[in-house]
Design a protein around this motif. Structure first.
Motif, short mmCIF file in Angstrom:
data_model
loop_
_atom_site.label_atom_id
_atom_site.label_comp_id
_atom_site.label_asym_id
_atom_site.label_seq_id
_atom_site.Cartn_x
_atom_site.Cartn_y
_atom_site.Cartn_z
N SER A 68 50.08 -25.07 -18.77
CA SER A 68 49.67 -25.15 -17.51
C SER A 68 50.57 -24.68 -16.71
O SER A 68 51.86 -25.86 -16.80
CB SER A 68 48.58 -26.41 -16.88
OG SER A 68 49.02 -27.33 -15.76
N LYS A 69 50.59 -24.51 -15.27
CA LYS A 69 51.39 -24.46 -14.48
C LYS A 69 51.26 -24.63 -13.44
O LYS A 69 50.78 -24.81 -12.45
CB LYS A 69 52.26 -22.76 -14.57
CG LYS A 69 53.49 -22.91 -13.02
CD LYS A 69 54.31 -21.75 -12.99
CE LYS A 69 54.93 -21.15 -14.52
NZ LYS A 69 56.03 -19.42 -14.48
N HIS A 70 52.30 -25.91 -12.74
CA HIS A 70 51.66 -26.36 -11.45
C HIS A 70 52.23 -25.45 -10.16
O HIS A 70 54.40 -25.20 -10.42
CB HIS A 70 52.50 -27.82 -11.09
CG HIS A 70 51.96 -28.27 -9.18
ND1 HIS A 70 54.17 -28.45 -9.00
CD2 HIS A 70 51.57 -27.79 -8.96
CE1 HIS A 70 52.76 -29.44 -7.05
NE2 HIS A 70 50.91 -28.80 -7.56
N ARG A 71 52.72 -24.10 -9.24
CA ARG A 71 53.44 -23.26 -9.42
C ARG A 71 53.78 -24.27 -8.37
O ARG A 71 55.51 -24.02 -8.16
CB ARG A 71 52.46 -22.05 -8.41
CG ARG A 71 52.04 -21.10 -9.33
CD ARG A 71 53.16 -20.48 -10.00
NE ARG A 71 53.86 -19.65 -9.21
CZ ARG A 71 53.45 -18.09 -9.15
NH1 ARG A 71 52.74 -17.78 -9.46
NH2 ARG A 71 54.22 -17.68 -7.37
N PRO A 72 54.03 -24.70 -7.07
CA PRO A 72 54.57 -24.77 -5.50
C PRO A 72 55.96 -25.78 -6.46
O PRO A 72 56.93 -25.92 -6.31
CB PRO A 72 54.47 -26.35 -5.00
CG PRO A 72 52.67 -25.65 -5.54
CD PRO A 72 52.11 -25.36 -6.55
N SER A 73 56.01 -26.80 -7.66
CA SER A 73 56.94 -26.96 -7.99
C SER A 73 57.56 -26.25 -9.20
O SER A 73 58.79 -26.61 -10.38
CB SER A 73 56.98 -28.39 -8.95
OG SER A 73 55.43 -28.30 -9.33
#
Length: 281
Positions: A68-73
């Motif tokens: 899982s990747k949170h793009r903004p951070s």
């Protein structure tokens, strides 16, 4: 809940859910199948219900790793399994090195059809690949036996990965050049090596030192000095703010090139914002 396009998955890279550019609650999510890896990216807030859904889904799928990747951070997590250190995306038998820690992991699946188009016309041709990133177009040109390919991108790290991509596919570097330069400051060098049979322009919409709205025109205005009577231009623009007519008019109103055809996006990206147009004189 979302429905994944997961029929006939194999080792090749497949986007199984493309919410970006769509409508509804999950329009800021993408999910990719990369061999045994299921990779979900959240371009807004993380949706825990999606994580839980994928944890159940993976129990009966071909995957044993869930990332899982949170793009903004740019925060990367292994939900199931461990983050792999050495992994490639496979596209039509060609390998692309990936780095999940980077904002962009090293591969864009929406330009797959454009790369295949280049392969279909590149035999014995001299190719200029602008904004080459990790040199995917060059891989296809090399497989098609292009006479020479020049890859130019201001990112030294991307160019370095592009060189590695050629190596892991067993290609030698003969007649392939890698120029880590700012294109807008390198027109004289590009012209010195002209003319080119195929010119690929695949810029970012916005990054440091390049804003498509302002800077794309500077390249288009020089196409006639880089080309000959039979040159083919493949122009890309990936932005929801500009449509095909904008790109078509940009080329036709500022060069002697005329629109020939559109390269459709792969089916799994049909609601994406990428425009790819082909031009000839």
């Amino acid at each position: 809940m979302i429905k994944l396009n997961d029929k006939n998955l194999d080792e090749e890279f497949r986007r199984v859910y493309h919410g970006r550019g769509g409508e509804g609650e999950y329009k800021s999510i993408t999910i990719d199948s990369i061999d045994n890896i299921l990779f979900v990216q959240f371009f807004d807030e993380i949706k825990e219900e999606i994580i839980e859904y994928l944890k159940e889904y993976i129990k009966t799928s071909r995957h044993n790793i869930l990332l899982s990747k949170h793009r903004p951070s740019n925060t990367l997590k292994a939900i199931i399994g461990e983050i792999p250190k050495d992994v490639v995306a496979i596209e039509n038998g060609l390998k692309f090195k990936l780095n999940f820690y980077n904002q962009n992991i090293g591969y864009f699946g929406d330009t797959k059809n454009a790369r295949m188009y280049v392969e279909s016309i590149a035999k014995d041709k001299k190719v200029l690949n602008l904004f080459s990133y990790t040199c995917g177009f060059s891989l296809y040109a090399k497989r098609a036996k292009a006479s020479k390919t020049i890859n130019m991108d201001m990112s030294k790290s991307a160019i370095s990965i592009g060189m590695k991509n050629h190596s892991i596919n067993g290609f030698d570097m003969k007649n392939i050049l890698f120029w880590p330069h700012n294109i807008l400051k390198s027109f004289s060098k590009i012209k010195k090596n002209a003319p080119y049979d195929i010119i690929i322009i695949d810029p970012p919409t916005y990054q440091t030192n390049f804003i498509a709205k302002n800077d794309y025109l500077k390249i288009i205005q020089r196409l006639d000095t880089f080309s000959h009577q039979n040159t083919t231009i493949i122009a890309c623009l990936n932005s929801p703010d500009y449509d095909e007519e904008f790109l078509k008019n940009l080329v036709e109103n500022n060069s002697s090139f005329k629109f020939k055809e559109k390269i459709a996006n792969p089916d799994e990206y049909k609601n994406g914002s990428l425009k790819t147009l082909v031009f000839n004189k």
